[in-house]
Design an enzyme around this catalytic site. Structure first.
Site, mmCIF file in Angstrom:
data_model
loop_
_atom_site.group_PDB
_atom_site.id
_atom_site.type_symbol
_atom_site.label_atom_id
_atom_site.label_comp_id
_atom_site.label_asym_id
_atom_site.label_seq_id
_atom_site.Cartn_x
_atom_site.Cartn_y
_atom_site.Cartn_z
ATOM 1 N N ALA A 18 0.839 -1.198 0.000
ATOM 2 C CA ALA A 18 0.000 0.000 0.000
ATOM 3 C C ALA A 18 0.873 1.246 0.000
ATOM 4 C CB ALA A 18 -0.897 -0.022 1.235
ATOM 5 N N GLN A 70 -5.397 -6.347 -5.947
ATOM 6 C CA GLN A 70 -5.678 -6.943 -4.643
ATOM 7 C C GLN A 70 -6.876 -6.275 -3.978
ATOM 8 O OE1 GLN A 70 -3.347 -6.422 -0.936
ATOM 9 N NE2 GLN A 70 -2.889 -8.593 -1.163
ATOM 10 N N CYS A 100 -2.487 -8.778 5.626
ATOM 11 C CA CYS A 100 -2.114 -7.477 6.155
ATOM 12 C C CYS A 100 -2.330 -7.434 7.665
ATOM 13 C CB CYS A 100 -2.951 -6.402 5.475
ATOM 14 S SG CYS A 100 -2.252 -4.792 5.704
ATOM 15 N N ASN A 200 7.050 -15.794 0.416
ATOM 16 C CA ASN A 200 7.280 -14.355 0.613
ATOM 17 C C ASN A 200 7.836 -14.101 2.015
ATOM 18 O OD1 ASN A 200 5.237 -11.770 1.750
ATOM 19 N ND2 ASN A 200 6.866 -11.371 0.284
ATOM 20 N N ASP A 202 11.281 -11.397 3.497
ATOM 21 C CA ASP A 202 12.723 -11.192 3.699
ATOM 22 C C ASP A 202 13.591 -11.768 2.579
ATOM 23 O OD1 ASP A 202 12.102 -9.892 6.016
ATOM 24 O OD2 ASP A 202 12.463 -11.612 7.313
HETATM 25 C C1 LIG Z 1 4.638 -0.460 3.292
HETATM 26 C C2 LIG Z 1 4.042 -1.821 3.112
HETATM 27 C C3 LIG Z 1 2.758 -1.948 2.613
HETATM 28 C C4 LIG Z 1 2.188 -3.215 2.449
HETATM 29 N N1 LIG Z 1 0.938 -3.315 1.909
HETATM 30 C C5 LIG Z 1 0.412 -4.543 1.666
HETATM 31 C C6 LIG Z 1 -0.829 -4.676 1.002
HETATM 32 O O1 LIG Z 1 -1.458 -3.704 0.593
HETATM 33 N N2 LIG Z 1 -1.311 -5.939 0.812
HETATM 34 C C7 LIG Z 1 -0.623 -7.058 1.242
HETATM 35 O O2 LIG Z 1 -1.103 -8.179 1.039
HETATM 36 N N3 LIG Z 1 0.557 -6.944 1.846
HETATM 37 C C8 LIG Z 1 1.105 -5.729 2.054
HETATM 38 N N4 LIG Z 1 2.342 -5.623 2.603
HETATM 39 C C9 LIG Z 1 3.097 -6.853 2.920
HETATM 40 C C10 LIG Z 1 3.984 -7.238 1.725
HETATM 41 O O3 LIG Z 1 3.214 -7.555 0.597
HETATM 42 C C11 LIG Z 1 4.875 -8.448 2.067
HETATM 43 O O4 LIG Z 1 4.059 -9.529 2.375
HETATM 44 C C12 LIG Z 1 5.796 -8.153 3.255
HETATM 45 O O5 LIG Z 1 6.404 -6.880 3.146
HETATM 46 C C13 LIG Z 1 6.890 -9.219 3.361
HETATM 47 O O6 LIG Z 1 7.672 -9.270 2.201
HETATM 48 P P1 LIG Z 1 9.126 -8.556 2.113
HETATM 49 O O7 LIG Z 1 9.938 -9.063 3.277
HETATM 50 O O8 LIG Z 1 9.676 -8.991 0.791
HETATM 51 O O9 LIG Z 1 8.894 -7.073 2.220
HETATM 52 C C14 LIG Z 1 2.922 -4.375 2.801
HETATM 53 C C15 LIG Z 1 4.213 -4.240 3.288
HETATM 54 C C16 LIG Z 1 4.784 -2.984 3.450
HETATM 55 C C17 LIG Z 1 6.198 -2.878 3.967
#
Ligand SMILES: Cc1cc2nc3c(=O)[nH]c(=O)nc-3n(C[C@H](O)[C@H](O)[C@H](O)COP(=O)(O)O)c2cc1C
Length: 327
Positions: A18, A70, A100, A200, A202
């Site tokens: 988001a 989404q 989320c 998904n 890290d």
């Molecule tokens: C700023 C931010 C906004 C996010 N918004 C959403 C979202 O709108 N929908 C969702 O399913 N996950 C959202 N997430 C989670 C990410 O999709 C992802 O699952 C999470 O960051 C872990 O992956 P990463 O370690 O690669 O960042 C958000 C994460 C962050 C940091």
């Protein structure tokens, strides 16, 4: 990697975020090798469907990749309506957010809070899958908390409902973003269903990408935060997985050029005033990869109120960087 009738060009996916994965950023990540880039979540609340920010989030004009949108909500009927509406607006895949952890989202029991109520999960998935004739995917965490990690049960519900692919973020809702994501649960999920599973959490380097793919057997990986200010990560991972070695990192000139094109897209998409404001966090992420000379320039750049000033300040920061590196 296949989602319904869509064949992705590879198994690397940009996570929905988001406020971040807007059309300009999605386009950039697709250009640098993401096989799919999921949009920011849009609420299923009908009061918001004609809201200016919702319309921007679902603006697909000129989108180059497969359009995955989404949706978020708790009411099966409203979620079904939201899926239909987004399909009419051009979505090619509907993704359901049950991952989320945000308070704003969980206090209405949406997002990852839904994982506590498997019967409601089933009703939502059935309603959305039956409402549209495009593939529906689901994104979850491993469970509500460490004592109730029910990702395997949810995955089976999803498969029975006709979900086309499932993403698992290797944390519980209670973990928020703390600690390291675990991918053992993804492996268990992969072994318990036959739909494509996406790992998904890290994944921030080519080595970690290969490790997660190999150790979980997942069909694809999804990358969020590590792509911020670093869209090249997709091509770096893709090259490493295909050839077993690294490609050259982007040069300062490459980064400068990409940032300029990103800004151009942001100003065009949001208009100058909002574009300049939204650009600030992206500039900070690019600069994070460029060391202290760039970071020192950041607070000055944040003062800029119009595109020409923002660009002029960025250009002088890059001039300093080039001189600094040549010295
Ligand atoms: C700023 C931010 C906004 C996010 N918004 C959403 C979202 O709108 N929908 C969702 O399913 N996950 C959202 N997430 C989670 C990410 O999709 C992802 O699952 C999470 O960051 C872990 O992956 P990463 O370690 O690669 O960042 C958000 C994460 C962050 C940091």
């Amino acid at each position: 990697m296949q989602i319904g009738s869509y064949q992705l060009k590879n198994n690397l996916i940009l996570a929905p975020m988001a406020g971040i994965t807007d059309r300009p950023f999605r386009e950039l990540c697709v250009q640098f090798g993401a096989g799919l880039a999921v949009s920011e979540m849009v609420a299923s609340n009908p009061a918001l469907t004609r809201h200016k920010t919702t319309l921007l989030k679902t603006d697909h004009n000129g989108d180059t990749g497969i359009r995955s949108v989404q949706i978020l909500g708790t009411d099966p009927r409203l979620m079904a309506d939201a899926a239909k509406l987004n399909a009419q607006r051009g979505a090619q895949i509907i993704d359901i957010n049950m991952g989320c952890p945000a308070k704003k989202v969980c206090s209405v029991a949406a997002g990852s809070a839904l994982l506590r109520d498997e019967a409601l999960v089933k009703r939502i998935l059935d309603a959305v899958v039956n409402a549209v004739d495009i593939p529906v995917t689901l994104k979850i965490r491993t469970g509500w908390d460490m004592r109730s990690r029910n990702a395997v049960e949810i995955a089976q519900i999803a498969e029975n409902a006709g979900i086309a692919a499932l993403t698992v973020h290797g944390r519980t809702r209670a973990c928020k973003f703390e600690g390291r994501a675990e991918h053992e649960t993804v492996k268990k999920v992969k072994q318990s269903v036959s739909i494509p599973v996406i790992a998904n959490g890290d994944i921030d380097s080519p080595e970690q990408a290969r490790f997660v793919l190999d150790s979980t057997g997942a069909d694809a990986i999804m990358i969020g935060r590590a792509a911020q200010g670093n869209p090249w990560l997709f091509s770096q991972i893709s090259h490493f997985i295909n050839h077993g070695k690294h490609i050259e990192k982007p040069t300062v000139t490459d980064i400068h050029g990409t940032l300029m094109s990103h800004l151009d897209k942001l100003y065009g998409f949001y208009g100058n005033a909002s574009g300049v404001r939204i650009a600030r966090k992206h500039i900070a992420w690019y600069f994070k990869h460029l060391g202290s000379v760039a970071q020192d320039a950041q607070s000055n750049i944040n003062q800029a109120q119009c595109p020409s000033h923002q660009i002029a300040l960025i250009n002088s920061a890059f001039n300093l960087l080039t001189t600094d590196r040549a010295a």
